[in-house]
Design a protein around this motif. Structure first.
Motif, PDB file in Angstrom:
ATOM      1  N   ALA B 270     -59.943  47.970 -17.743  1.00 24.51           N
ATOM      2  CA  ALA B 270     -59.582  46.845 -18.617  1.00 24.51           C
ATOM      3  C   ALA B 270     -60.844  46.153 -19.136  1.00 24.51           C
ATOM      4  O   ALA B 270     -60.936  45.774 -20.315  1.00 24.51           O
ATOM      5  N   CYS B 271     -61.819  46.001 -18.258  1.00 27.89           N
ATOM      6  CA  CYS B 271     -63.060  45.331 -18.669  1.00 27.89           C
ATOM      7  C   CYS B 271     -63.844  46.178 -19.670  1.00 27.89           C
ATOM      8  O   CYS B 271     -64.437  45.652 -20.619  1.00 27.89           O
ATOM      9  N   GLN B 272     -63.844  47.477 -19.445  1.00 25.73           N
ATOM     10  CA  GLN B 272     -64.540  48.349 -20.398  1.00 25.73           C
ATOM     11  C   GLN B 272     -63.828  48.319 -21.755  1.00 25.73           C
ATOM     12  O   GLN B 272     -64.466  48.180 -22.802  1.00 25.73           O
ATOM     13  N   ASP B 273     -62.521  48.425 -21.706  1.00 22.81           N
ATOM     14  CA  ASP B 273     -61.737  48.428 -22.956  1.00 22.81           C
ATOM     15  C   ASP B 273     -61.914  47.112 -23.723  1.00 22.81           C
ATOM     16  O   ASP B 273     -62.269  47.108 -24.902  1.00 22.81           O
ATOM     17  N   LEU B 274     -61.642  46.001 -23.026  1.00 26.52           N
ATOM     18  CA  LEU B 274     -61.713  44.709 -23.720  1.00 26.52           C
ATOM     19  C   LEU B 274     -63.159  44.274 -23.947  1.00 26.52           C
ATOM     20  O   LEU B 274     -63.457  43.582 -24.916  1.00 26.52           O
ATOM     21  N   GLY B 275     -64.033  44.722 -23.040  1.00 23.62           N
ATOM     22  CA  GLY B 275     -65.455  44.390 -23.191  1.00 23.62           C
ATOM     23  C   GLY B 275     -66.053  44.978 -24.458  1.00 23.62           C
ATOM     24  O   GLY B 275     -67.017  44.433 -25.008  1.00 23.62           O
ATOM     25  N   ALA B 276     -65.470  46.063 -24.918  1.00 23.08           N
ATOM     26  CA  ALA B 276     -65.971  46.700 -26.148  1.00 23.08           C
ATOM     27  C   ALA B 276     -65.382  46.045 -27.401  1.00 23.08           C
ATOM     28  O   ALA B 276     -65.793  46.361 -28.514  1.00 23.08           O
ATOM     29  N   MET B 277     -64.423  45.196 -27.199  1.00 17.74           N
ATOM     30  CA  MET B 277     -63.789  44.523 -28.352  1.00 17.74           C
ATOM     31  C   MET B 277     -64.543  43.225 -28.653  1.00 17.74           C
ATOM     32  O   MET B 277     -65.180  42.655 -27.778  1.00 17.74           O
ATOM     33  N   PRO B 278     -64.475  42.770 -29.891  1.00 18.71           N
ATOM     34  CA  PRO B 278     -65.276  41.594 -30.272  1.00 18.71           C
ATOM     35  C   PRO B 278     -64.685  40.264 -29.804  1.00 18.71           C
ATOM     36  O   PRO B 278     -64.468  39.349 -30.611  1.00 18.71           O
ATOM     37  N   PHE B 279     -64.411  40.156 -28.534  1.00 24.51           N
ATOM     38  CA  PHE B 279     -63.980  38.862 -27.986  1.00 24.51           C
ATOM     39  C   PHE B 279     -65.195  37.951 -27.782  1.00 24.51           C
ATOM     40  O   PHE B 279     -66.322  38.427 -27.597  1.00 24.51           O
ATOM     41  N   ASP B 280     -64.942  36.665 -27.799  1.00 23.24           N
ATOM     42  CA  ASP B 280     -66.022  35.681 -27.576  1.00 23.24           C
ATOM     43  C   ASP B 280     -66.278  35.445 -26.102  1.00 23.24           C
ATOM     44  O   ASP B 280     -67.298  34.840 -25.735  1.00 23.24           O
ATOM     45  N   GLY B 281     -65.366  35.867 -25.269  1.00 15.61           N
ATOM     46  CA  GLY B 281     -65.494  35.675 -23.840  1.00 15.61           C
ATOM     47  C   GLY B 281     -64.288  36.300 -23.179  1.00 15.61           C
ATOM     48  O   GLY B 281     -63.456  36.919 -23.857  1.00 15.61           O
ATOM     49  N   TYR B 282     -64.162  36.125 -21.885  1.00 16.47           N
ATOM     50  CA  TYR B 282     -63.103  36.802 -21.150  1.00 16.47           C
ATOM     51  C   TYR B 282     -62.454  35.878 -20.130  1.00 16.47           C
ATOM     52  O   TYR B 282     -63.130  35.042 -19.520  1.00 16.47           O
TER      53      TYR B 282
END
Lengths: 436, 436
Positions: B270-282
Motif C-alpha cells: 500500500a505504501c509503495q502504491d500510494l507513495g508513488a502517487m502525487p499525494f501531499d502526505g499520508y
C-alpha cells in the motif's frame, strides 16, 4: 443635590464591626430626576415619583457601578461560561445561591477554598442569595419559581406544584426541607443561613426570609411578614457574631429582604421595619406580578433608606428592568440570559428569537448586528445554529455570552442615560424596538 | 545530514496545480538518529530502525511543527472548548470530520462560510478526515471504533456491532450508508468525499479509503486494499479537477491513507502504491492492535517517501505516541482527551485519574502540579470535582483544556527531545512515571 448624595454612606455600625464596615459602602451618584424631566403624565402614571439613581457599591472585591445587572452563577459557575468571558462581557458581579452551595459542595469547601470568588476564579464582587427562596420553591415541588397560576392548594396558604409532595415545612424557628438532589432532610434557620453564607464568603449576603405566594391569605401574609421581621433581627445578630469571630476575613455585607406580596401597607411596613435595622442594603423579593412590579418597587423605595443599595431579585426582561430602574432599584439578577441560551434563544434589540429555526442555517450574520460581544464578533448565527442542532456544548456558551452582554449593556446604557439626561428617550426607544 | 532533510519538498505537481502547491510543503528538521544514540538492544527491539524526525508542515493557514498532536473538532468544534483556549493551550491544528459535517450542517454551509476555519473561528491549520472510517464504523453499528473483540459476524468479512443492523454497504464504486442521526440513506464515493472535503475547505484532507477489521479474511484484506488503491487514484483525479475549478481558494493538501491491517506485505505494498502517487502526505489508518502499532508504523514509514508528512490516525495514549514518533509518524489526533474529560478523567505525569472520586472534594491543588494550562493555573481539583458532581458544563471545558494541553505538551517535549538529543531518556522517564 442633597448633601448626602455623593458621599459614601457607611452602614450603622454593629458592635465589633465598625472598623470593617469601611470595606462596604454605597454612594448615590446622579438622581434620575436631577438630569431627566419626565412629563406630568409620566409622573402621574408612575405614582408621582421617579426614584431612579446611579450609584457606586464598594465591596472588598471591587466596585459595582449601578444600576447594574448581576450575572447568576447559582452553583459557583455561570452556566457554560468561563469567568474570563463573564468579566470580558462587562458583568460587574456574580450572584450564587446559598441553598445550592450548602447542598453541593457544602459551604465548608468554599470556606476552605478562600471563599466563593477564589473557588470559582472570579476576582470581582460576589453575592449569595440566602437560600430561603429556593428552600421554599423547590421544597414545594416547583422547579425554580412558584407559578402563581398553577398550584395545588390544600388550603389557601399551602401552594404546592401539581403532583408534587410538599418538601418544605416552615415554623417560627426555621424551615425543614428535603434536598431536591437526594431527598435528605435538612434544616435552615436564620442562624444557619448566616453561618452558611459566611462560609461561602460572598461580599453581599441576603437575610433569610420566608417566601409567600399571591395565593396566600392576607392573614398568612401578615403572619409570615412578622416571621421574616423576627428572622431579620436574628440574621443581624448572628451576622454580627460571625463577623466578629471570623477574624481576618473581608467584611461581608448583609442585605435585608423585603416581603409583603401585593399589599402596599405590608410592603411599606416591612421597609420601615427592616429599614430601621442596620442592614447594609436591601433585597426586594417575594410574590409580585409583572404588572405591579414598578408600583411595588416604588412603595419599597419610598420607605427604604435612600443611602443603601437595593437589589431586585430575579428580573431580566427589558420592560421590567426599566421599570425597576426608574423606581429606584440599583441591582438585578436573573437566570434567564443563560437559561434561554441553553434552549438557543437569543436577545436582540428587536426582541428575543430562537436560533433553532431553519432560516438560521445559512444566516452568516452575527446574533446581533453591531454587538461588541465575543460571540457576535467571532461567530455567525449559522455556526451556532449548527452547534445547537449538533448538541455541541459551546452553543450554550456562545449564546450565553451574548445574552449576558445584551442585558448587562442595556442596564449600563440606562445608567449612562440617567447621567446624560436622556433616560426616558432611551427607554422609549429601547422598549419600542424590543416589543415591536 | 542528507541534502534533502531541511529543504521544503514540494509535492509532485498535478496538472493545473503547480502554482498552488507552494501553499503546502513539508520539510524534515532533525532526524532522531542524528541527535540520539539508541542502544543496540533498542535498535533490535524496534526492528532495526528509528525513523523519527522533527519537521515543519506549511499550510495556507500557518505552520505545524512536528511531531504534533492535532486537537479533534469532529463537528467543527473541539467539544466544550472555545478556539481561543485551544490556541492558548498550544494546539497547532484542528481535525474535523467530513462524515459528520456532511450530514450536519452540510458542506455547502461551510463553503459559504469561507471554509472550516472561518466557520469555527479557528485561524490555524485544519484537517478533515475523509469520512470513510466513520461511514463504515458507524454504519456497522459501532459507536466510534470497531471493537475488534466484540463483533457479530455472519461471515468473517462482515463485522457488525452486537444487536445492530449493518447500515453501510460497500461496493467497488463507493459506500451506501444510513445516517446515524435520522436513518436517511446516503452515498459516499471517492469523488463525493473529495467534493465534500473541498467544500469544507480544510488545509489537509484525507483520501477516501475502506476500513477493514482484524476479523476480515486475508482474501478480503487484499480485495479491500486494491479497492482503496483504486479509490486513491480517483481521489487524486477528482482533487485535481476540483482544485483547478475552485479558483481563488487556498490550496488544500491531500493525504493518501494506508491500509493493510496486520499484514506486512500488504502494508508495504500500500505504501509503495500510494507513495508513488502525487499525494501531499499520508495517513496511516485502519486495523491495528496496540502491540503492533510501532511495527506497522515502521513498515509504512520504511516505504513511504521520506519528504512527505505522515499522520497516524486516532492515538493519544502516551506509550502509543512515543512508539509512533520514534517510528516516524509526524502528526496524531485523538478524541480521547476531550472524551474522557467529559467523564471527569484527567491526565497527569503519574497516569490518568478520575476526578469524580470523593477524595478530590477537598483537594485544593491543581489537576497537575506545575502544569501551565489555564485550568491548572486558575482552578482546583475540588472546584472541578464540584462542577462535575453538579453537572455543570464547564467541568468538561476545564478538564478538556488540561487534557489537550497534557498531550500537546508531551508531543512538543518529544520534539524538543529529538532536537536536544535526549529522546530516549525523555521517553523512559515519561512512560516510567505514567505507567508506574
Amino acid at each position: 443635590m442633597p448633601a448626602s448624595s455623593s458621599a459614601p454612606a457607611s452602614s450603622p455600625a454593629l458592635p465589633g464591626l465598625s472598623h470593617r464596615q469601611s470595606e462596604f459602602s454605597f454612594s448615590v451618584g446622579t438622581r434620575l430626576t436631577e438630569t431627566c424631566s419626565p412629563s406630568d403624565a409620566q409622573v402621574d402614571a408612575n405614582g408621582g415619583a421617579f426614584l431612579g439613581r446611579t450609584g457606586t457599591i464598594t465591596t472588598p472585591h471591587g466596585t459595582i457601578q449601578t444600576p447594574a445587572f448581576i450575572a447568576v452563577g447559582t452553583k459557583a459557575t455561570v452556566k457554560a461560561v468561563l469567568p474570563e468571558s463573564i468579566a470580558e462581557l462587562g458583568a460587574q458581579a456574580v450572584l450564587a445561591n446559598a441553598y445550592h452551595l450548602y447542598l453541593q459542595p457544602g459551604p465548608e469547601i468554599l470556606d476552605a477554598a478562600g471563599g466563593l470568588g477564589a473557588f470559582m476564579n472570579w476576582s470581582g464582587p460576589t453575592f449569595t442569595d440566602s437560600g430561603g427562596f429556593q428552600v421554599m420553591s423547590l421544597g414545594s415541588g416547583f422547579k425554580k419559581v412558584i407559578d402563581m397560576k398553577n398550584v395545588d392548594s390544600s388550603g389557601p396558604d399551602d401552594a404546592v406544584a401539581p403532583g408534587k409532595e410538599r418538601l418544605a415545612h416552615i415554623d417560627d424557628d426555621g424551615v425543614w426541607f428535603k434536598s431536591h438532589l437526594n431527598g435528605d432532610r435538612h434544616r435552615f434557620s436564620p442562624e444557619i443561613s448566616m453561618q452558611v453564607q459566611h462560609q461561602i464568603g460572598a461580599d453581599i449576603m441576603f437575610a433569610f426570609d420566608e417566601l409567600t405566594t399571591l395565593q396566600n391569605s392576607r392573614a398568612y401574609q401578615e403572619e409570615s411578614l412578622e416571621r421574616t421581621r423576627l428572622w431579620a433581627l436574628r440574621c443581624l445578630t448572628e451576622h454580627a457574631s460571625l463577623t466578629a469571630s471570623r477574624v481576618g476575613k473581608p467584611y461581608q455585607a448583609l442585605f435585608g429582604v423585603i416581603q409583603g406580596a401585593q399589599y402596599e401597607d405590608l410592603r411599606r411596613k416591612a421597609c420601615q421595619d427592616l429599614g430601621a435595622m442596620p442592614f447594609d442594603g436591601y433585597g426586594i423579593g417575594g410574590a409580585l406580578e409583572k404588572e405591579n412590579l414598578g408600583t411595588i418597587v416604588r412603595w419599597c423605595n419610598e420607605e427604604l433608606p435612600e443611602d443603601k443599595p437595593r437589589h431586585l431579585l430575579g428580573i431580566s426582561e427589558p420592560d421590567d428592568i426599566f421599570t425597576a430602574i426608574e423606581n429606584g432599584a440599583d441591582t438585578f439578577d436573573c437566570v434567564s440570559p443563560t437559561r434561554v441560551a441553553r434552549n438557543s434563544a437569543f436577545y436582540t434589540p428587536f426582541g428575543r428569537f430562537n436560533l433553532s429555526g431553519a432560516r438560521y442555517k445559512t444566516d452568516f450574520g452575527p446574533l446581533q448586528d453591531g454587538c461588541d460581544c465575543y460571540t457576535c464578533v467571532n461567530y455567525s448565527r449559522a455556526y451556532i445554529h449548527h452547534l445547537f442542532k449538533a448538541k455541541e456544548m459551546i452553543s450554550a456558551t456562545l449564546i450565553s455570552i451574548h445574552n449576558e452582554r445584551f442585558v448587562v449593556k442595556m442596564v449600563d446604557d440606562a445608567r449612562l442615560a440617567i447621567e446624560s439626561g436622556d433616560f426616558f428617550e432611551f427607554k422609549a426607544e429601547t422598549l419600542g424596538r424590543y416589543y415591536s
